[in-house]
Design a protein around this motif. Structure first.
Motif, short mmCIF file in Angstrom:
data_model
loop_
_atom_site.label_atom_id
_atom_site.label_comp_id
_atom_site.label_asym_id
_atom_site.label_seq_id
_atom_site.Cartn_x
_atom_site.Cartn_y
_atom_site.Cartn_z
N VAL A 130 0.87 -1.17 0.00
CA VAL A 130 0.00 0.00 0.00
C VAL A 130 0.91 1.22 0.00
O VAL A 130 1.85 1.28 0.79
CB VAL A 130 -0.90 0.03 1.26
N ASN A 131 0.65 2.15 -0.89
CA ASN A 131 1.49 3.34 -0.97
C ASN A 131 0.89 4.49 -0.16
O ASN A 131 -0.33 4.63 -0.08
CB ASN A 131 1.63 3.80 -2.43
N THR A 132 1.75 5.29 0.43
CA THR A 132 1.28 6.48 1.13
C THR A 132 0.51 7.36 0.16
O THR A 132 0.96 7.64 -0.94
CB THR A 132 2.47 7.26 1.72
N GLY A 133 -0.66 7.79 0.59
CA GLY A 133 -1.52 8.60 -0.27
C GLY A 133 -2.59 7.81 -0.99
O GLY A 133 -3.52 8.39 -1.55
N ASP A 134 -2.47 6.47 -0.98
CA ASP A 134 -3.48 5.65 -1.65
C ASP A 134 -4.83 5.78 -0.96
O ASP A 134 -4.93 5.78 0.27
CB ASP A 134 -3.07 4.18 -1.63
N GLU A 135 -5.88 5.90 -1.77
CA GLU A 135 -7.25 5.87 -1.26
C GLU A 135 -7.78 4.45 -1.37
O GLU A 135 -7.59 3.79 -2.39
CB GLU A 135 -8.14 6.82 -2.06
N MET A 136 -8.41 3.98 -0.32
CA MET A 136 -8.93 2.62 -0.30
C MET A 136 -10.37 2.62 0.18
O MET A 136 -10.82 3.55 0.83
CB MET A 136 -8.04 1.75 0.60
N VAL A 137 -11.07 1.55 -0.12
CA VAL A 137 -12.48 1.45 0.22
C VAL A 137 -12.67 1.37 1.73
O VAL A 137 -11.75 0.98 2.47
CB VAL A 137 -13.12 0.21 -0.44
N LEU A 138 -13.86 1.72 2.17
CA LEU A 138 -14.20 1.63 3.59
C LEU A 138 -15.11 0.45 3.92
O LEU A 138 -15.36 0.18 5.08
CB LEU A 138 -14.87 2.92 4.06
N TRP A 139 -15.59 -0.25 2.90
CA TRP A 139 -16.52 -1.35 3.17
C TRP A 139 -15.79 -2.64 3.54
O TRP A 139 -16.41 -3.60 3.99
CB TRP A 139 -17.44 -1.60 1.99
N GLY A 141 -11.89 -4.50 5.15
CA GLY A 141 -10.59 -4.33 5.78
C GLY A 141 -10.71 -3.94 7.23
O GLY A 141 -11.64 -3.25 7.64
N ALA A 142 -9.74 -4.41 8.02
CA ALA A 142 -9.76 -4.14 9.46
C ALA A 142 -9.70 -2.65 9.77
O ALA A 142 -10.43 -2.15 10.64
CB ALA A 142 -8.60 -4.86 10.13
N ALA A 143 -8.85 -1.92 9.06
CA ALA A 143 -8.71 -0.48 9.32
C ALA A 143 -10.02 0.26 9.06
O ALA A 143 -10.35 1.23 9.75
CB ALA A 143 -7.60 0.11 8.47
N SER A 144 -10.78 -0.20 8.06
CA SER A 144 -12.05 0.45 7.75
C SER A 144 -13.03 0.33 8.90
O SER A 144 -13.72 1.29 9.25
CB SER A 144 -12.66 -0.17 6.48
N LYS A 145 -13.11 -0.86 9.48
CA LYS A 145 -14.05 -1.06 10.60
C LYS A 145 -13.71 -0.14 11.76
O LYS A 145 -14.59 0.42 12.42
CB LYS A 145 -14.00 -2.52 11.08
N VAL A 146 -12.42 0.02 12.00
CA VAL A 146 -11.97 0.89 13.10
C VAL A 146 -12.29 2.35 12.81
O VAL A 146 -12.77 3.08 13.68
CB VAL A 146 -10.45 0.69 13.33
N LEU A 147 -12.04 2.78 11.58
CA LEU A 147 -12.27 4.18 11.22
C LEU A 147 -13.75 4.55 11.22
O LEU A 147 -14.10 5.73 11.35
CB LEU A 147 -11.67 4.48 9.85
N LEU A 148 -14.62 3.56 11.08
CA LEU A 148 -16.06 3.83 11.04
C LEU A 148 -16.70 3.83 12.42
O LEU A 148 -17.90 4.07 12.55
CB LEU A 148 -16.76 2.82 10.13
N ILE A 149 -15.91 3.56 13.47
CA ILE A 149 -16.46 3.61 14.82
C ILE A 149 -17.00 5.02 15.09
O ILE A 149 -16.32 6.01 14.90
CB ILE A 149 -15.36 3.26 15.86
N GLY A 150 -18.25 5.09 15.47
CA GLY A 150 -18.88 6.39 15.73
C GLY A 150 -19.51 7.03 14.52
O GLY A 150 -20.13 8.10 14.64
N ALA A 151 -19.40 6.40 13.34
CA ALA A 151 -19.99 6.98 12.13
C ALA A 151 -21.51 6.89 12.18
O ALA A 151 -22.07 5.94 12.75
CB ALA A 151 -19.46 6.27 10.89
N ASP A 152 -22.19 7.86 11.58
CA ASP A 152 -23.66 7.85 11.60
C ASP A 152 -24.19 6.89 10.53
O ASP A 152 -23.46 6.39 9.67
CB ASP A 152 -24.21 9.25 11.40
#
Length: 264
Positions: A130-139, A141-152
């Motif tokens: 994964v390159n720095t600056g890469d945009e990746m999906v949120l649906w 991956g482990a990081a996506s689940k973490v980043l969505l904590i608290g999302a509406d």
């Protein structure tokens, strides 16, 4: 917004979408290729290219092929300055690499995608790139689940709608995010890409309510056995807590210095 369909925000989005076509694998395009990739009329593509060239964001070479312009160098320097991760946090990431022997990435959420803002490569020859600056999906991956904590719910629905499973995926996604919040970490195997696994934990800001980033280790699924994942989880959660204590601004920068006369 109302008005000329080719004006206002729509033209801005078209220009940004055109710039987004350029990456390390696609450095140059002909006008015809841009027409095919964008689906826009040739006259519209020429107008957008001309405008972006005036600002130095695109550049037409002697062979007529269009590439990223020199004006983007200033934007790149600005982004690097704003999103630079503190060295103390970098040190924690390097220690995590030593603990896990896997590549470590730091992600932030940008609306309905996640972006890698820092990386420390693992020592393994076979690793997930994964390159720095890469945009990746949120649906996925482990990081996506973490980043969505608290999302509406509206955000979760948009993320789910962008997945291969459609809007119906929102219930499963909501459950996965809730589980990540309760456990304080998330694990994924082959969700976004077959054969790739990850373990992630939240990095919190000053309020401590919602994550400002996700710290993750990732690599081939073959190395992410149950026993390995247990060890990775302990290391990632511990490292994420340390970075939270160090302090990580959502834009990666250090707190601004107070103005003269302002209380410290």
């Amino acid at each position: 917004m109302p008005g000329d369909p080719d004006g206002g925000v729509r033209s801005v989005m078209r220009a940004i979408d055109m710039l987004d076509l350029f990456d390390e694998r696609n450095l140059r395009y002909t006008t015809r290729e841009l027409v095919e990739r964008t689906g826009l009329a040739k006259t519209t593509v020429l107008r957008l290219v001309g405008t972006l060239e005036q600002r130095g964001l695109l550049w037409t070479g002697p062979d007529g092929r269009i590439a990223a312009g020199p004006g983007l160098l200033r934007w790149a320097r600005l982004a690097h300055a704003v999103w630079q991760v503190p060295e103390a946090a970098r040190a924690v990431m390097r220690e995590l690499v030593a603990d896990t022997a896997e590549t470590v990435n730091l992600y932030v959420r940008a609306d309905a995608v996640r972006v890698c803002v820092a990386q420390e490569e693992g020592p393994q020859r076979l690793r997930h790139v994964v390159n720095t600056g890469d945009e990746m999906v949120l649906w996925g991956g482990a990081a996506s689940k973490v980043l969505l904590i608290g999302a509406d719910d509206a955000t979760l629905l948009r993320v789910a709608a962008a997945s291969p499973y459609g809007p119906a995926h929102v219930d499963r996604l909501r459950a996965q995010v809730r589980d990540a919040g309760e456990r304080g970490h998330a694990v994924s195997h082959g969700e976004r890409e077959h054969g790739a696994s990850g373990v992630a934990a939240p990095v919190f800001g000053r309020t401590g309510e919602t994550p400002v980033a996700a710290l993750a280790v990732g690599g081939p699924t073959a190395r992410f056995t149950d026993a390995a994942v247990r060890g990775f989880t302990e290391s990632v959660v511990r490292a994420a807590r340390r970075i939270s204590e160090i302090g990580l601004d959502p834009t990666g920068g250090a707190p601004a210095a107070p103005s003269p006369g302002e209380p410290r």
